[in-house]
Motif scaffolding. Structure first.
Motif, PDB file in Angstrom:
ATOM      1  N   ASN A 147       0.837  -1.207   0.000  1.00 33.14           N
ATOM      2  CA  ASN A 147       0.000   0.000   0.000  1.00 33.14           C
ATOM      3  C   ASN A 147       0.869   1.254   0.000  1.00 33.14           C
ATOM      4  OD1 ASN A 147      -2.657   1.187   0.027  1.00 33.14           O
ATOM      5  ND2 ASN A 147      -2.311   1.783   2.150  1.00 33.14           N
ATOM      6  N   THR A 152      -4.161   2.587   6.194  1.00 31.79           N
ATOM      7  CA  THR A 152      -5.538   2.705   5.725  1.00 31.79           C
ATOM      8  C   THR A 152      -6.430   3.232   6.847  1.00 31.79           C
ATOM      9  OG1 THR A 152      -6.127   0.467   6.430  1.00 31.79           O
ATOM     10  CG2 THR A 152      -5.151   0.703   4.217  1.00 31.79           C
ATOM     11  N   PRO A 153      -7.610   3.733   6.512  1.00 31.71           N
ATOM     12  CA  PRO A 153      -8.552   4.178   7.553  1.00 31.71           C
ATOM     13  C   PRO A 153      -8.916   3.039   8.510  1.00 31.71           C
ATOM     14  CG  PRO A 153      -9.274   4.909   5.383  1.00 31.71           C
ATOM     15  CD  PRO A 153      -8.125   3.998   5.153  1.00 31.71           C
ATOM     16  N   GLU A 154      -9.009   1.819   7.979  1.00 38.48           N
ATOM     17  CA  GLU A 154      -9.353   0.665   8.810  1.00 38.48           C
ATOM     18  C   GLU A 154      -8.253   0.384   9.835  1.00 38.48           C
ATOM     19  OE1 GLU A 154     -11.718   0.981   5.439  1.00 38.48           O
ATOM     20  OE2 GLU A 154      -9.529   0.669   5.405  1.00 38.48           O
ATOM     21  N   GLN A 155      -6.987   0.485   9.387  1.00 37.52           N
ATOM     22  CA  GLN A 155      -5.870   0.299  10.307  1.00 37.52           C
ATOM     23  C   GLN A 155      -5.879   1.367  11.404  1.00 37.52           C
ATOM     24  OE1 GLN A 155      -2.684   0.195   7.193  1.00 37.52           O
ATOM     25  NE2 GLN A 155      -1.895  -1.527   8.393  1.00 37.52           N
ATOM     26  N   LYS A 157      -8.432   3.099  12.493  1.00 34.83           N
ATOM     27  CA  LYS A 157      -9.578   2.861  13.372  1.00 34.83           C
ATOM     28  C   LYS A 157      -9.262   1.768  14.393  1.00 34.83           C
ATOM     29  CE  LYS A 157     -13.235   3.242  10.888  1.00 34.83           C
ATOM     30  NZ  LYS A 157     -14.384   2.945  10.013  1.00 34.83           N
ATOM     31  N   GLY A 158      -8.575   0.718  13.918  1.00 36.39           N
ATOM     32  CA  GLY A 158      -8.256  -0.410  14.779  1.00 36.39           C
ATOM     33  C   GLY A 158      -7.226  -0.090  15.850  1.00 36.39           C
ATOM     34  N   GLU A 184      -7.236   9.621   0.066  1.00 33.54           N
ATOM     35  CA  GLU A 184      -6.715   8.912   1.241  1.00 33.54           C
ATOM     36  C   GLU A 184      -6.723   9.807   2.475  1.00 33.54           C
ATOM     37  OE1 GLU A 184      -3.610   5.787  -0.927  1.00 33.54           O
ATOM     38  OE2 GLU A 184      -3.004   7.857  -0.543  1.00 33.54           O
ATOM     39  N   GLU A 187     -10.273  10.222   3.854  1.00 34.93           N
ATOM     40  CA  GLU A 187     -10.744   9.052   4.606  1.00 34.93           C
ATOM     41  C   GLU A 187     -10.104   8.990   5.995  1.00 34.93           C
ATOM     42  OE1 GLU A 187      -9.987   5.657   2.158  1.00 34.93           O
ATOM     43  OE2 GLU A 187     -11.513   6.190   0.680  1.00 34.93           O
ATOM     44  N   VAL A 191     -11.948   9.557   9.954  1.00 37.21           N
ATOM     45  CA  VAL A 191     -11.767   8.726  11.157  1.00 37.21           C
ATOM     46  C   VAL A 191     -11.312   9.596  12.339  1.00 37.21           C
ATOM     47  CG1 VAL A 191     -10.427   6.841  12.183  1.00 37.21           C
ATOM     48  CG2 VAL A 191     -11.234   6.655   9.815  1.00 37.21           C
ATOM     49  N   ASN A 195     -13.420  10.456  15.919  1.00 39.63           N
ATOM     50  CA  ASN A 195     -12.864  10.029  17.200  1.00 39.63           C
ATOM     51  C   ASN A 195     -12.173  11.151  17.968  1.00 39.63           C
ATOM     52  OD1 ASN A 195     -13.048   6.831  17.310  1.00 39.63           O
ATOM     53  ND2 ASN A 195     -12.625   7.406  15.197  1.00 39.63           N
TER      54      ASN A 195
END
Length: 394
Positions: A147, A152-155, A157-158, A184, A187, A191, A195
């Motif tokens: 990548n 990433t946004p998912e990473q 967030k996690g 990118e 996004e 996040v 938060n």
């Protein structure tokens, strides 16, 4: 004497360590090619030098306001308006003794004990150390090669917990040279807003991009501007590393706290360097573009040559002046258990200084700076090739 706990966990800068070793060998008479230091090999443009000289001759050698000269703040504000169409007020800007000092001061004022800062890997070597010095905890998120070393946004967030205070985004990146696209950044910004996380946007390499546009996350919406502290300076863009002028822009309460802290630590950035920086931003930008073009020319040539060396792979960077190459296979093929050992042997035997990726949180990689002459770069690549050839056929 027992030292304070806060410095006991610090790791020496691998960049400065290798550079010092290379310098030591050079002073001993060896023909060393150093591809480690992160500074342009061009001199500061003449009109900037002249402005600093004029300032000295006019007696502008005294204290300035802690947060920077009003005229310099205006130049920075004008630069933001021109380049990103963002409007800042003077109380939303602090001028510091380099972008590194701006980051250090920022973490000191936003972090309490055990507050977490999300740091994508590979990272610039000083991010985690500065977070730790402020009592914070670095939380690493892997930016994988597949990548382009971006998270990433998912990473993101996690990785967020109730202790998360901020995330660092460095685009263009040191050490990878990769750039986050507008989409990118949007996004990731979404996040962060959801938060309530502060975005620390390190944009020190913004002027050094190749076939890819740089976006500041702060320019994408008023909400993201309010949630972002932009870190920038003239070290890389105007070849002014030794002048030590950087700055932070963003939330006025944070900037005010940074200014108060600076008033008890550095007083103010060097007055003469501030006048030079006014000239850097208000004067001709042609030297900046000439330097960018020179780096792009070197990149095109050296990247092609590097990936022909057995065991090396490297995504072509989009900005800054570094190649971040995977050297794991090269190290193993040459008979070394780690890239760190490979780098040490290369310096000892071929007198080529690279920076091991372990200092950037990516131990399988090496960083090569192409901020040196094309002649020396080609000579270094030839030595690395010879090194690999000899090791693989012994």
């Amino acid at each position: 004497m027992k030292l304070a706990k806060r410095v006991s966990t610090l790791t020496p800068s691998s960049t400065l360590e290798i550079t010092a070793k290379a310098k030591e060998l050079k002073e001993a008479g060896h023909d060393v090619i150093g591809l480690g230091a992160g500074e342009p090999d061009f001199n500061t443009p003449q009109h900037i030098i002249q402005a600093a000289s004029d300032a000295m001759n006019k007696g502008f050698t005294k204290y300035t306001p802690t947060g920077g000269l009003p005229a310099l703040k205006k130049s920075i504000i004008d630069k933001f308006k021109k380049d990103q169409n963002i409007t800042y007020n003077p109380n939303e800007i602090i001028v510091c003794s380099g972008a590194k000092h701006a980051l250090y001061t920022l973490f000191q004022v936003i972090l309490d004990e055990d507050d977490e800062v999300i740091i994508p890997t590979p990272y610039w070597v000083s991010y985690p150390e500065q977070v730790k010095l402020a009592g914070g905890k670095p939380v690493y998120v892997d930016g994988v090669e597949e990548n382009e070393f971006k998270i990433t946004p998912e990473q993101l967030k996690g990785a967020i917990t109730e202790r998360t205070k901020a995330v660092i985004i460095n685009s263009p990146s040191n050490p990878t040279g990769m750039i986050y696209s507008k989409e990118e950044l949007e996004e990731i910004g979404r996040v962060c807003l959801e938060n309530n996380i502060l975005i620390v946007s390190d944009e020190i390499y913004e002027k050094l991009t190749y076939n890819r546009k740089h976006y500041s996350i702060a320019e994408l919406s008023p909400e993201l501007k309010e949630a972002t502290i932009v870190i920038n300076g003239v070290s890389k863009s105007h070849s002014m590393t030794g002048w030590r002028i950087g700055y932070a822009a963003g939330n006025k309460e944070i900037i005010n706290a940074m200014t108060n802290l600076a008033s008890h630590s550095t007083s103010n950035p060097t007055s003469i360097a501030q006048y030079g920086t006014i000239a850097a931003y208000n004067g001709s930008q042609e030297p900046v573009e000439e330097m960018r073009k020179a780096f792009e020319e070197r990149l095109d040539i050296i990247h092609t040559k590097l990936i022909q060396i057995p065991g090396f792979t490297c995504i072509k960077p989009q900005g800054a002046f570094y190649l971040f190459a995977n050297a794991k296979e090269a190290s193993l093929a040459a008979g070394y258990e780690s890239v760190d050992q490979f780098v040490a042997a290369l310096l000892e035997e071929e007198k080529v200084a690279l920076i091991p990726g372990s200092g950037f949180g990516a131990p399988d990689y090496v960083r090569l700076s192409y901020a040196t002459s094309l002649e020396l770069l080609e000579k270094a690549i030839e030595r690395i090739y010879q090194f690999m050839n000899r090791k693989m056929h012994n």
